[in-house]
Design an enzyme around this catalytic site. Structure first.
Site, mmCIF file in Angstrom:
data_model
loop_
_atom_site.group_PDB
_atom_site.id
_atom_site.type_symbol
_atom_site.label_atom_id
_atom_site.label_comp_id
_atom_site.label_asym_id
_atom_site.label_seq_id
_atom_site.Cartn_x
_atom_site.Cartn_y
_atom_site.Cartn_z
ATOM 1 N N GLU A 194 -1.067 -11.090 -5.747
ATOM 2 C CA GLU A 194 -0.564 -11.006 -4.631
ATOM 3 C C GLU A 194 0.980 -10.410 -3.997
ATOM 4 O O GLU A 194 0.998 -10.329 -3.110
ATOM 5 C CB GLU A 194 -0.960 -12.010 -3.540
ATOM 6 C CG GLU A 194 -2.212 -12.740 -3.294
ATOM 7 C CD GLU A 194 -3.045 -12.752 -4.583
ATOM 8 O OE1 GLU A 194 -2.720 -13.449 -5.606
ATOM 9 O OE2 GLU A 194 -4.437 -12.570 -4.187
ATOM 10 N N ASP A 223 8.353 -2.483 -22.720
ATOM 11 C CA ASP A 223 8.499 -2.506 -21.086
ATOM 12 C C ASP A 223 9.000 -0.511 -20.441
ATOM 13 O O ASP A 223 8.288 -0.745 -18.951
ATOM 14 C CB ASP A 223 10.405 -1.706 -21.307
ATOM 15 C CG ASP A 223 11.017 -3.246 -21.256
ATOM 16 O OD1 ASP A 223 10.075 -4.348 -21.411
ATOM 17 O OD2 ASP A 223 12.735 -3.661 -21.807
ATOM 18 N N GLY A 280 13.450 -3.968 -29.342
ATOM 19 C CA GLY A 280 12.687 -4.556 -29.046
ATOM 20 C C GLY A 280 11.403 -4.514 -30.043
ATOM 21 O O GLY A 280 10.964 -3.303 -29.796
HETATM 22 O O1 F6P Z 1 11.639 -5.243 -25.612
HETATM 23 C C1 F6P Z 1 12.009 -5.004 -24.912
HETATM 24 C C2 F6P Z 1 12.179 -6.368 -24.092
HETATM 25 O O2 F6P Z 1 11.331 -7.132 -23.846
HETATM 26 C C3 F6P Z 1 12.806 -6.289 -22.586
HETATM 27 O O3 F6P Z 1 11.403 -6.586 -21.880
HETATM 28 C C4 F6P Z 1 13.462 -7.741 -22.573
HETATM 29 O O4 F6P Z 1 14.775 -8.015 -21.704
HETATM 30 C C5 F6P Z 1 13.935 -8.301 -24.313
HETATM 31 O O5 F6P Z 1 13.008 -6.870 -24.486
HETATM 32 C C6 F6P Z 1 14.778 -9.220 -24.777
HETATM 33 O O6 F6P Z 1 14.240 -8.940 -26.025
HETATM 34 P P1 F6P Z 1 15.506 -9.849 -26.470
HETATM 35 O O7 F6P Z 1 15.580 -11.045 -26.287
HETATM 36 O O8 F6P Z 1 14.730 -9.109 -28.106
HETATM 37 O O9 F6P Z 1 16.696 -8.854 -27.060
#
Ligand code: F6P
Length: 318
Positions: free
Chosen positions: A186, A126, A10
């Site tokens: 919360e 993340d 990502g």
């Molecule tokens: O970049 C990490 C992340 O944002 C995770 O938290 C998430 O689950 C994932 O990428 C989703 O990314 P994609 O839809 O591009 O696989």
């Protein structure tokens, strides 16, 4: 010396600043630097180009990655790893810098058996790379989420509603924890801990008895079914509950100064390490220092879960 550079997994804000730092540090040191397009997929497809000082002009402030990225399934197969290594060898390159998260580190490590040296830089919203306190992009994403929470809080407060805000984090709740702590949530629901619906609702009912009719709950995407959770809260508290999924806005945007500095220091350090003949290192930020850890040791570290912040957030959310 010839170095290749890729971004993987990502994207995260600050990846461009890290690319810029690597390229500029290479040029400063008379090292040839090559960009690989679309992460490991670009290595497999021989999608490589030589970079120069202009390749990284005016990108420090831009989110995303000019090198593009992908989640490359072929890198999980031996054949894919071999193809990636062959491409590098065919281009007379045996040093690779990988900017990415946990999964990208494993791909990097698998190239070692083909004698490709790798240095990793943590880049993911993340913050799930255990060897470093911060990964590039996390701070920007936390700020994006906190800004959204503040806006959602305004409307929750006006309507006396509870809001459940879904944030990214398939396997790791660190983004939920930091943004929940900064946003005064919360409750924070994370994949690493089971949640107790009745306890959360008990607390909300106590608040309701004191006249507090709105609340914010931050829910990490990997923690379960958010709609089941929301209807559970609605059923037990009698409050109206809204769900907001922040989605991909969390991954974009101009990086914060913190992420740009992290990117500059880490990118520069990765090149220095290669220049000094270091092998298989993970660039990390630990306790305020930039350090290089053996990649195997970095990969053997288990939980990046921010236990202390999670506990503090629980104490403060009375
Ligand atoms: O970049 C990490 C992340 O944002 C995770 O938290 C998430 O689950 C994932 O990428 C989703 O990314 P994609 O839809 O591009 O696989």
């Amino acid at each position: 010396m010839r170095i290749a550079l890729l971004t993987s997994g990502g994207d995260s804000p600050g990846m461009n600043a890290a690319i810029r730092a690597v390229v500029r540090e290479c040029i400063y040191n008379d090292i040839e630097v090559f960009g690989v397009k679309f992460g490991y997929q670009g290595l497999i497809d021989n999608n490589i180009y030589k970079m120069n000082v202009y390749s990284v002009a005016d990108i420090i402030q831009r989110g995303g990655t000019i090198l593009k990225t992908s989640r490359c399934m072929e890198m999980y197969e031996e054949e894919g790893v071999k193809k990636a290594a062959d491409t590098l060898k065919a281009n007379d390159i045996n040093n690779l810098i990988v900017i990415g998260g946990d999964g990208s580190y494993k791909g990097a490590r698998s190239l070692a058996k083909y004698d490709i040296n790798v240095i990793t830089i943590p880049g993911t919203i993340d913050n799930d790379v255990a060897c470093t306190d911060y990964s590039i992009g996390f701070d920007t994403a936390v700020n994006t989420v906190v800004e959204a929470i503040s806006k959602i809080r305004d409307t929750s407060l006006s309507h006396n509603r509870a809001s459940v805000v879904e944030v990214m984090g398939r396997n790791c709740g660190n983004l939920a924890i930091s943004s929940g702590l900064a946003g005064g949530a919360e409750a924070i629901i994370v994949p690493e801990r089971e949640y107790d619906l009745s306890k959360i609702c008990e607390k909300m009912i106590k608040g309701k008895d004191r006249g507090k009719l709105h609340s914010i709950i931050v829910f990490a995407e990997g923690a379960g079914d958010i709609n089941d959770f929301a209807s559970g809260v609605e059923g037990l508290t009698g409050l109206t509950v809204n769900v907001t999924d922040l989605g991909y806005i969390q991954r974009g945007g101009s990086p914060t100064a913190f992420d740009r500095i992290l990117a500059a220091r880490m990118g520069s350090m990765a090149v220095e390490l290669l220049k000094n003949g270091e092998k298989y290192k993970a660039v990390c930020y630990r306790g305020g220092d930039y350090v290089a850890m053996d990649l195997d040791e970095a990969l053997s570290m288990s939980s990046p879960f921010d236990e202390e912040s999670y506990e503090v957030a629980m104490h403060l959310s009375i």
